[in-house]
Design a protein around this motif. Structure first.
Motif, PDB file in Angstrom:
ATOM      1  N   ALA A  40     -33.630  59.376  23.771  1.00 24.92           N
ATOM      2  CA  ALA A  40     -34.662  60.687  23.787  1.00 24.92           C
ATOM      3  C   ALA A  40     -34.908  60.110  22.837  1.00 24.92           C
ATOM      4  O   ALA A  40     -36.520  60.605  22.430  1.00 24.92           O
ATOM      5  CB  ALA A  40     -33.520  61.586  24.542  1.00 24.92           C
ATOM      6  N   GLN A  41     -34.291  60.599  21.531  1.00 23.64           N
ATOM      7  CA  GLN A  41     -34.848  60.197  20.555  1.00 23.64           C
ATOM      8  C   GLN A  41     -35.381  58.844  20.014  1.00 23.64           C
ATOM      9  O   GLN A  41     -36.541  58.457  18.263  1.00 23.64           O
ATOM     10  CB  GLN A  41     -33.935  60.539  19.229  1.00 23.64           C
ATOM     11  N   ILE A  42     -35.600  57.921  20.438  1.00 21.82           N
ATOM     12  CA  ILE A  42     -36.279  56.940  19.874  1.00 21.82           C
ATOM     13  C   ILE A  42     -38.298  56.840  20.555  1.00 21.82           C
ATOM     14  O   ILE A  42     -38.277  56.956  22.036  1.00 21.82           O
ATOM     15  CB  ILE A  42     -35.320  55.130  21.371  1.00 21.82           C
ATOM     16  N   ASP A  43     -38.388  55.972  19.922  1.00 20.98           N
ATOM     17  CA  ASP A  43     -40.311  55.968  20.080  1.00 20.98           C
ATOM     18  C   ASP A  43     -40.185  54.861  21.384  1.00 20.98           C
ATOM     19  O   ASP A  43     -40.628  53.676  20.636  1.00 20.98           O
ATOM     20  CB  ASP A  43     -41.299  56.069  19.426  1.00 20.98           C
ATOM     21  N   VAL A  44     -40.354  55.063  22.265  1.00 17.99           N
ATOM     22  CA  VAL A  44     -39.856  53.785  23.278  1.00 17.99           C
ATOM     23  C   VAL A  44     -41.644  52.983  23.523  1.00 17.99           C
ATOM     24  O   VAL A  44     -41.930  51.342  23.126  1.00 17.99           O
ATOM     25  CB  VAL A  44     -39.509  53.780  24.632  1.00 17.99           C
ATOM     26  N   ALA A  45     -42.226  53.588  23.004  1.00 18.51           N
ATOM     27  CA  ALA A  45     -43.750  52.809  23.722  1.00 18.51           C
ATOM     28  C   ALA A  45     -43.734  51.958  22.404  1.00 18.51           C
ATOM     29  O   ALA A  45     -44.322  51.007  21.603  1.00 18.51           O
ATOM     30  CB  ALA A  45     -45.041  53.796  23.648  1.00 18.51           C
ATOM     31  N   GLY A  46     -44.245  52.910  21.262  1.00 18.31           N
ATOM     32  CA  GLY A  46     -43.957  52.573  19.704  1.00 18.31           C
ATOM     33  C   GLY A  46     -42.943  50.787  19.574  1.00 18.31           C
ATOM     34  O   GLY A  46     -43.695  49.692  18.922  1.00 18.31           O
ATOM     35  N   PHE A  47     -41.572  51.014  19.866  1.00 12.65           N
ATOM     36  CA  PHE A  47     -40.687  50.167  19.745  1.00 12.65           C
ATOM     37  C   PHE A  47     -41.511  48.624  20.848  1.00 12.65           C
ATOM     38  O   PHE A  47     -41.726  47.455  20.223  1.00 12.65           O
ATOM     39  CB  PHE A  47     -39.217  50.497  19.916  1.00 12.65           C
ATOM     40  N   ARG A  48     -41.875  48.993  21.524  1.00 10.60           N
ATOM     41  CA  ARG A  48     -42.336  48.130  23.203  1.00 10.60           C
ATOM     42  C   ARG A  48     -43.635  47.789  21.991  1.00 10.60           C
ATOM     43  O   ARG A  48     -43.614  46.183  22.150  1.00 10.60           O
ATOM     44  CB  ARG A  48     -42.441  48.039  23.908  1.00 10.60           C
ATOM     45  N   ALA A  49     -44.054  47.861  22.058  1.00  5.15           N
ATOM     46  CA  ALA A  49     -45.201  47.334  20.853  1.00  5.15           C
ATOM     47  C   ALA A  49     -44.759  46.623  19.825  1.00  5.15           C
ATOM     48  O   ALA A  49     -46.307  45.610  19.920  1.00  5.15           O
ATOM     49  CB  ALA A  49     -46.218  48.330  20.780  1.00  5.15           C
ATOM     50  N   ALA A  50     -44.266  47.294  19.254  1.00  2.00           N
ATOM     51  CA  ALA A  50     -43.694  46.107  17.699  1.00  2.00           C
ATOM     52  C   ALA A  50     -43.350  45.309  18.221  1.00  2.00           C
ATOM     53  O   ALA A  50     -43.213  43.416  18.063  1.00  2.00           O
ATOM     54  CB  ALA A  50     -43.063  47.045  17.129  1.00  2.00           C
ATOM     55  N   ASP A  56     -42.282  36.200  14.583  1.00  2.00           N
ATOM     56  CA  ASP A  56     -41.257  35.414  14.836  1.00  2.00           C
ATOM     57  C   ASP A  56     -40.046  36.029  15.172  1.00  2.00           C
ATOM     58  O   ASP A  56     -39.773  37.330  14.511  1.00  2.00           O
ATOM     59  CB  ASP A  56     -40.810  34.941  12.839  1.00  2.00           C
ATOM     60  N   THR A  57     -38.653  35.216  14.940  1.00  2.00           N
ATOM     61  CA  THR A  57     -36.873  35.788  16.228  1.00  2.00           C
ATOM     62  C   THR A  57     -37.133  36.785  14.708  1.00  2.00           C
ATOM     63  O   THR A  57     -36.091  37.543  14.910  1.00  2.00           O
ATOM     64  CB  THR A  57     -36.674  35.084  16.271  1.00  2.00           C
ATOM     65  N   HIS A  58     -36.899  36.816  13.278  1.00  2.00           N
ATOM     66  CA  HIS A  58     -36.252  37.489  12.368  1.00  2.00           C
ATOM     67  C   HIS A  58     -37.032  38.246  12.234  1.00  2.00           C
ATOM     68  O   HIS A  58     -36.399  38.995  11.887  1.00  2.00           O
ATOM     69  CB  HIS A  58     -36.235  36.668  11.433  1.00  2.00           C
ATOM     70  N   GLU A  59     -37.662  39.137  12.634  1.00  2.00           N
ATOM     71  CA  GLU A  59     -39.249  40.442  13.054  1.00  2.00           C
ATOM     72  C   GLU A  59     -37.929  41.366  13.630  1.00  2.00           C
ATOM     73  O   GLU A  59     -38.191  42.394  13.487  1.00  2.00           O
ATOM     74  CB  GLU A  59     -40.344  40.498  13.033  1.00  2.00           C
ATOM     75  N   PHE A  60     -37.455  40.377  14.585  1.00  2.00           N
ATOM     76  CA  PHE A  60     -36.838  41.424  15.363  1.00  2.00           C
ATOM     77  C   PHE A  60     -35.794  42.350  14.631  1.00  2.00           C
ATOM     78  O   PHE A  60     -35.364  44.160  14.924  1.00  2.00           O
ATOM     79  CB  PHE A  60     -36.003  40.602  16.372  1.00  2.00           C
ATOM     80  N   ASP A  98     -36.244  43.479  11.845  1.00  2.00           N
ATOM     81  CA  ASP A  98     -37.076  44.858  10.805  1.00  2.00           C
ATOM     82  C   ASP A  98     -37.339  45.498  12.701  1.00  2.00           C
ATOM     83  O   ASP A  98     -37.635  47.108  12.185  1.00  2.00           O
ATOM     84  CB  ASP A  98     -38.048  43.779  10.277  1.00  2.00           C
ATOM     85  N   VAL A  99     -37.552  45.030  12.885  1.00  2.00           N
ATOM     86  CA  VAL A  99     -38.630  46.266  14.113  1.00  2.00           C
ATOM     87  C   VAL A  99     -37.065  46.783  14.499  1.00  2.00           C
ATOM     88  O   VAL A  99     -37.527  48.636  14.331  1.00  2.00           O
ATOM     89  CB  VAL A  99     -37.927  45.282  16.025  1.00  2.00           C
ATOM     90  N   LEU A 100     -35.675  46.722  15.061  1.00  2.00           N
ATOM     91  CA  LEU A 100     -35.141  47.514  15.589  1.00  2.00           C
ATOM     92  C   LEU A 100     -34.313  49.109  14.253  1.00  2.00           C
ATOM     93  O   LEU A 100     -34.233  49.302  14.306  1.00  2.00           O
ATOM     94  CB  LEU A 100     -33.574  46.766  14.859  1.00  2.00           C
ATOM     95  N   ARG A 101     -34.508  47.892  12.746  1.00  2.00           N
ATOM     96  CA  ARG A 101     -34.451  49.166  11.695  1.00  2.00           C
ATOM     97  C   ARG A 101     -35.331  50.648  11.609  1.00  2.00           C
ATOM     98  O   ARG A 101     -35.170  51.528  11.659  1.00  2.00           O
ATOM     99  CB  ARG A 101     -34.639  48.344   9.964  1.00  2.00           C
ATOM    100  N   LYS A 102     -36.997  49.671  11.789  1.00  2.00           N
ATOM    101  CA  LYS A 102     -37.908  50.499  12.273  1.00  2.00           C
ATOM    102  C   LYS A 102     -38.330  51.477  12.852  1.00  2.00           C
ATOM    103  O   LYS A 102     -38.013  53.095  13.154  1.00  2.00           O
ATOM    104  CB  LYS A 102     -39.232  50.074  11.965  1.00  2.00           C
ATOM    105  N   PHE A 103     -37.420  51.356  14.128  1.00  2.00           N
ATOM    106  CA  PHE A 103     -37.374  52.418  15.124  1.00  2.00           C
ATOM    107  C   PHE A 103     -35.705  53.197  15.622  1.00  2.00           C
ATOM    108  O   PHE A 103     -35.148  53.436  16.410  1.00  2.00           O
ATOM    109  CB  PHE A 103     -37.645  52.273  16.372  1.00  2.00           C
ATOM    110  N   GLY A 104     -35.248  52.392  14.290  1.00  2.00           N
ATOM    111  CA  GLY A 104     -33.739  53.494  14.688  1.00  2.00           C
ATOM    112  C   GLY A 104     -33.069  52.902  15.957  1.00  2.00           C
ATOM    113  O   GLY A 104     -32.433  53.690  16.227  1.00  2.00           O
ATOM    114  N   VAL A 105     -32.753  51.416  16.291  1.00  2.00           N
ATOM    115  CA  VAL A 105     -32.091  50.979  17.911  1.00  2.00           C
ATOM    116  C   VAL A 105     -31.377  49.836  17.508  1.00  2.00           C
ATOM    117  O   VAL A 105     -31.782  49.946  16.458  1.00  2.00           O
ATOM    118  CB  VAL A 105     -33.715  51.065  18.231  1.00  2.00           C
TER     119      VAL A 105
END
Length: 371
Positions: free
Chosen positions: A196-206, A212-216, A218-225
């Motif tokens: 519930a604390q995750i911005d799921v819509a933003g995470f899915r958009a990112a 690039d697969t390596h961006e994954f 950064d996405v995890l860190r940005k959204f704290g997932v």
């Protein structure tokens, strides 16, 4: 006798008992180093360090730069076997090291056989080992983290440059060869955030915007997932759970068609990669094994708690992986179709993965999947 002398004597006696018990377990029950150490309630690094001054030499590296300087000498050894593992998977590659490079504490070597991503900041101790076996003296260099857990090991082969090994050990031997190893308690894992604390819509958009697969990461860190949490929360087009035993079908399918694959196995200090076909697949109890001339893989299937097909957008199109996790949610292995940057993913790899997705999956096998 002074208190310092008493402590030294007590420590010496404890190390003598550890050496005796460890040797007895190894001899009587044919246990591997890691297993014998676990039976005695110590880390593998502690057990090995008890033999410093006998068949083990402590190496003098103490920080990331020093470990990097030492490990970057590996090309001098010629053909070797490199072993990297975690609790569930052992990955062994035989070949020669290519060019070594690094950026800060992160190292890299890419070659047709030895392909590593190296995180020297996690390295804490190193040893050279000359152990007598029935077939002769087995020489290795072994590297451990602050908890005494093995990060990677480099074993010499008959074709290795043994003189280079001896010279390397002499050059890097620590001034003090006192037995024993002090280890640190492992840091507790950071608690996972509630869904519930995750911005799921933003995470899915990112996720869908990645190039690039390596961006994954950064996405995890940005959204704290957390990684496994990310797969649960992802759009179904990008992540789907599969049967826990699908990896068996995958390896046998790849072996039957000689499909070249990539197998990533790692721990916090090292990721080791195999690229190429696999041939000989054998199941022995809970172990699923690849037993090829230059590549061995040993997977404890009973420690696989979650298995997923994961798809990531890149500038070359979708890249598909099969990812395995343990009960704690730690990634234990990832498999891809063999490809190089700039190339689209192989259609035969996609077909293999699509067949996996149709293997019946008990609902209890992967709890909390996307609704």
């Amino acid at each position: 006798m002074t208190q310092t002398s008493q402590l030294a004597d007590a420590n010496s006696a404890a190390l003598a008992l550890l050496r005796e018990a460890f040797t007895e377990l190894r001899t009587a029950r044919k246990l591997r180093h890691r297993e014998a150490a676990a039976e005695l309630g110590v880390s593998e690094g502690e057990a090995l360090a008890a033999f410093v001054g006998e068949h083990v030499v402590r190496l003098g590296a103490q920080n990331a730069d020093q470990f990097a300087a030492l490990f970057e000498q590996m090309p001098l050894l010629g053909e070797v076997m490199v072993l990297t593992r975690n609790d569930a998977v052992v990955h062994e590659k035989t070949g020669t090291f290519g060019t070594m490079s690094r950026t800060g504490p992160v190292g890299l070597t890419v070659g047709p056989a030895i392909d590593l991503r190296i995180f020297y900041a996690k390295w804490a101790s190193a040893f050279a080992v000359r152990e007598v076996h029935d077939d002769g003296v087995r020489k290795s260099l072994q590297f451990f983290d602050a908890q005494g857990v093995a990060i990677t090991k480099v074993y010499l082969r008959d074709a290795s440059d043994h003189a280079a090994f001896d010279a390397l050990v002499a050059q890097y031997a620590a001034p003090s060869q006192e037995a024993g190893l002090s280890v640190e308690a492992a840091q507790p894992r950071a608690p996972q955030r509630d869904d519930a604390q995750i911005d799921v819509a933003g995470f899915r958009a990112a996720w869908s915007a990645m190039n690039d697969t390596h961006e994954f990461f950064d996405v995890l860190r940005k959204f704290g997932v957390a990684r496994l949490q990310a797969l649960r929360l992802a759009d179904k087009a990008y992540a789907e759970p599969i049967a826990l035993d699908a990896i068996d079908a995958l390896l046998n399918d790849a072996a039957g068609t000689q499909l070249p694959i990539m197998v990533f196995v790692g721990n916090p200090g090292m990721i080791q990669i195999h690229t190429g076909p696999v041939q000989t697949i054998r199941t022995m109890g809970p172990w699923l094994n690849v037993l090829d001339a230059d590549f061995n893989l040993h997977l404890r299937t009973n420690l696989v708690a979650h298995a997923w097909v994961v798809r990531k957008p890149t500038s070359d199109g979708i890249v598909t992986s099969v990812e395995l996790f343990d009960a704690a949610g730690e990634n234990i292995a990832m498999l891809f179709g063999a490809r190089k940057p700039g190339q689209p993913e192989r259609e035969d790899w996609r077909a293999v993965v699509q067949r996996l997705a149709r293997i019946e999956r008990p609902e209890s096998a992967n709890e909390g999947v996307n609704a």
